[in-house]
Motif scaffolding. Structure first.
Motif, mmCIF file in Angstrom:
data_model
loop_
_atom_site.group_PDB
_atom_site.id
_atom_site.type_symbol
_atom_site.label_atom_id
_atom_site.label_comp_id
_atom_site.label_asym_id
_atom_site.label_seq_id
_atom_site.Cartn_x
_atom_site.Cartn_y
_atom_site.Cartn_z
ATOM 1 N N TRP A 1 21.572 0.332 -52.150
ATOM 2 C CA TRP A 1 23.042 -0.499 -52.265
ATOM 3 C C TRP A 1 24.067 0.233 -53.066
ATOM 4 O O TRP A 1 25.172 0.040 -52.490
ATOM 5 C CB TRP A 1 22.486 -1.853 -52.984
ATOM 6 C CG TRP A 1 23.806 -2.887 -53.016
ATOM 7 C CD1 TRP A 1 24.353 -3.109 -53.922
ATOM 8 C CD2 TRP A 1 24.111 -3.779 -51.895
ATOM 9 N NE1 TRP A 1 25.631 -4.099 -53.772
ATOM 10 C CE2 TRP A 1 25.068 -4.494 -52.417
ATOM 11 C CE3 TRP A 1 23.351 -4.221 -50.696
ATOM 12 C CZ2 TRP A 1 25.808 -5.449 -51.513
ATOM 13 C CZ3 TRP A 1 23.960 -5.202 -49.894
ATOM 14 C CH2 TRP A 1 25.338 -5.742 -50.278
ATOM 15 N N HIS A 2 23.745 0.891 -54.082
ATOM 16 C CA HIS A 2 24.919 1.569 -54.703
ATOM 17 C C HIS A 2 24.137 2.588 -55.483
ATOM 18 O O HIS A 2 22.924 2.807 -55.423
ATOM 19 C CB HIS A 2 25.323 0.815 -55.954
ATOM 20 C CG HIS A 2 24.461 0.566 -57.174
ATOM 21 N ND1 HIS A 2 24.374 1.379 -58.196
ATOM 22 C CD2 HIS A 2 23.302 -0.176 -57.071
ATOM 23 C CE1 HIS A 2 23.442 0.814 -58.975
ATOM 24 N NE2 HIS A 2 22.449 0.245 -58.429
ATOM 25 N N TRP A 3 25.263 3.701 -55.752
ATOM 26 C CA TRP A 3 24.526 4.665 -56.322
ATOM 27 C C TRP A 3 25.496 4.897 -57.615
ATOM 28 O O TRP A 3 26.255 5.961 -57.924
ATOM 29 C CB TRP A 3 24.856 6.179 -55.649
ATOM 30 C CG TRP A 3 23.840 7.133 -56.331
ATOM 31 C CD1 TRP A 3 24.009 8.373 -56.994
ATOM 32 C CD2 TRP A 3 22.442 7.490 -56.231
ATOM 33 N NE1 TRP A 3 22.984 9.128 -57.292
ATOM 34 C CE2 TRP A 3 22.053 8.444 -56.823
ATOM 35 C CE3 TRP A 3 21.271 6.499 -55.611
ATOM 36 C CZ2 TRP A 3 20.861 8.916 -57.037
ATOM 37 C CZ3 TRP A 3 20.115 6.957 -55.583
ATOM 38 C CH2 TRP A 3 19.767 7.897 -56.351
ATOM 39 N N GLY A 4 25.449 3.921 -58.428
ATOM 40 C CA GLY A 4 26.252 3.842 -59.689
ATOM 41 C C GLY A 4 27.672 3.477 -59.557
ATOM 42 O O GLY A 4 28.299 3.244 -58.431
ATOM 43 N N VAL A 5 28.379 3.572 -60.715
ATOM 44 C CA VAL A 5 29.809 3.297 -60.720
ATOM 45 C C VAL A 5 30.682 4.626 -60.824
ATOM 46 O O VAL A 5 30.251 5.504 -61.858
ATOM 47 C CB VAL A 5 30.165 2.353 -61.855
ATOM 48 C CG1 VAL A 5 31.814 1.980 -61.859
ATOM 49 C CG2 VAL A 5 29.531 1.037 -61.612
ATOM 50 N N PRO B 1 25.630 5.574 -64.336
ATOM 51 C CA PRO B 1 24.880 6.087 -63.093
ATOM 52 C C PRO B 1 23.873 5.025 -62.833
ATOM 53 O O PRO B 1 23.487 4.422 -63.812
ATOM 54 C CB PRO B 1 24.280 7.617 -63.740
ATOM 55 C CG PRO B 1 24.424 7.047 -65.332
ATOM 56 C CD PRO B 1 25.608 6.426 -65.417
ATOM 57 N N PRO B 2 23.263 5.648 -61.712
ATOM 58 C CA PRO B 2 22.185 4.319 -61.308
ATOM 59 C C PRO B 2 20.820 4.889 -61.900
ATOM 60 O O PRO B 2 20.731 5.980 -62.722
ATOM 61 C CB PRO B 2 21.653 5.000 -59.854
ATOM 62 C CG PRO B 2 22.196 6.214 -59.668
ATOM 63 C CD PRO B 2 23.501 6.390 -60.712
ATOM 64 N N VAL B 3 19.825 3.846 -62.298
ATOM 65 C CA VAL B 3 18.649 4.030 -63.139
ATOM 66 C C VAL B 3 17.349 4.099 -61.901
ATOM 67 O O VAL B 3 17.389 3.134 -61.266
ATOM 68 C CB VAL B 3 18.263 3.025 -64.050
ATOM 69 C CG1 VAL B 3 16.861 2.985 -64.550
ATOM 70 C CG2 VAL B 3 19.232 2.862 -65.145
#
Length: 345
Positions: free
Chosen positions: A50-54, A73-75
């Motif tokens: 869905w996302h790879w962080g901000v 960052p994503p975890v």
């Protein structure tokens, strides 16, 4: 080098790569503009991401943006973390707390069903690193969807506008450190169900008036925006109607506003920052809106999937940045193929 803003066209950073700051906002720190938002570079259909962080970008002219990387960052190794790439992280908002000298970031996290909660992080610098201070927050014991954070320019008090999911808009006072709500709140724009419920609130303050710009709830498909005005943060708000009255497609120029940027060096320049989530569907605005009205009609299962959404590719979403002009006290957004900051005093 870019010398203008071209709404709806592919926007590249200074390395020539597509900008990924979706559902984003711009904050100015020490004369530098920082544009941050959802990083969707890996969110192709079927990826499960869905996302790879901000991600954040910086600029001094609002035209040319340098990629500053992932500020949140994503975890990857903890599926239960709100920052795992499969979690539905949306619409980051960051405000600065002058008292604590912290940058405070709120993230909307959607989970299965209609439950939507928040994660709150803080940092000493706009670029981070950010540390989580609250996870799975259910403010006011409500399912909290799209939102905006506002700091009063006079007394520094913080406010949190959010969609009480599929119900109404809430304005809640923030605690002095901006990481939670106090318990005091007001309710606005009650509606029985999507697509009529208002979401994606964007606050604007001008001439002692508070404006809320919102959209209807039609997923990634665009719909007619709406402006409302009040003399206080908590209302009551008077609905003024569609922000984009010249748009015959009734789709807010095929976009959804995520925030409003008030230019710090211009007298009256307010920029509506919007996403064009579906650049391939520019001719289907009316059809999509009608389909959603039918989809959420009484007796229909609101969770029933629609085939039209199966191939949404947010990796190619574009941006529509347009200046807001005022007809008296009414905000209006008109289409421009190209425009410059220098046009404004």
């Amino acid at each position: 080098m870019q010398t203008s803003i071209k709404p709806g066209q592919v926007w590249l950073d200074t390395k020539g790569e597509r900008i990924h700051a979706h559902g984003g906002s711009v904050i100015t720190v020490d004369g530098v503009h920082y544009w941050y938002g959802e990083n969707k570079e890996f969110s192709a259909p079927g990826s499960g991401i869905w996302h790879w962080g901000v991600r954040c970008y910086s600029s001094t002219d609002l035209y040319n943006w340098e990629d500053r990387g992932l500020i949140i960052p994503p975890v990857e190794d903890d599926e239960d973390s709100p920052l795992h790439p499969t979690q539905l992280v949306d619409r980051p908002h960051i405000i600065h707390n002058a008292e604590t000298n912290k940058f405070v970031a709120w993230l909307k996290i959607m989970t299965k069903g209609s439950l939507q909660r928040s994660t709150v992080l803080t940092a000493d610098h706009i670029l981070g690193p950010y540390e989580i201070v609250r996870t799975w927050l259910k403010p006011l014991d409500m399912s909290a969807g799209d939102f905006d954070l506002v700091v009063d320019p006079h007394d520094g008090k913080g406010y949190y506008y959010f969609e009480r999911v599929h119900s109404e808009m809430i304005c809640a006072d923030l605690t002095t450190d901006y990481t939670d709500v106090t318990g005091y709140y007001s309710t606005h724009f009650p509606q029985p169900q999507p697509p009529f419920v208002r979401e994606a609130p964007a606050h604007l303050y001008r001439n002692r008036l508070h404006y809320l710009l919102t959209s209807g709830t039609t997923g990634y498909y665009p719909n007619p925006s709406e402006a409302a005005v009040s003399r206080s943060y908590h209302g009551p708000f008077e609905v003024l109607g569609d922000l984009h009255p010249t748009d015959e497609s009734r789709t807010s120029f095929h976009s959804q506003i995520s925030s409003v940027f008030t230019h710090p060096d211009k007298k009256d320049l307010y920029i509506a920052i919007a996403d064009r989530w579906l650049p391939r569907y520019l001719d289907h605005g009316a059809r999509a809106h009608d389909a959603f009205v039918g989809h959420f009609a009484p007796g229909k299962d609101g969770d029933e999937p629609m085939e039209e959404f199966a191939d949404v590719d947010t990796t190619i979403a574009d941006y529509v940045w347009l200046p807001i002009r005022f007809d008296g006290d009414r905000p209006v957004i008109e289409w421009r193929d190209e425009w410059t900051i220098e046009e404004f005093d």
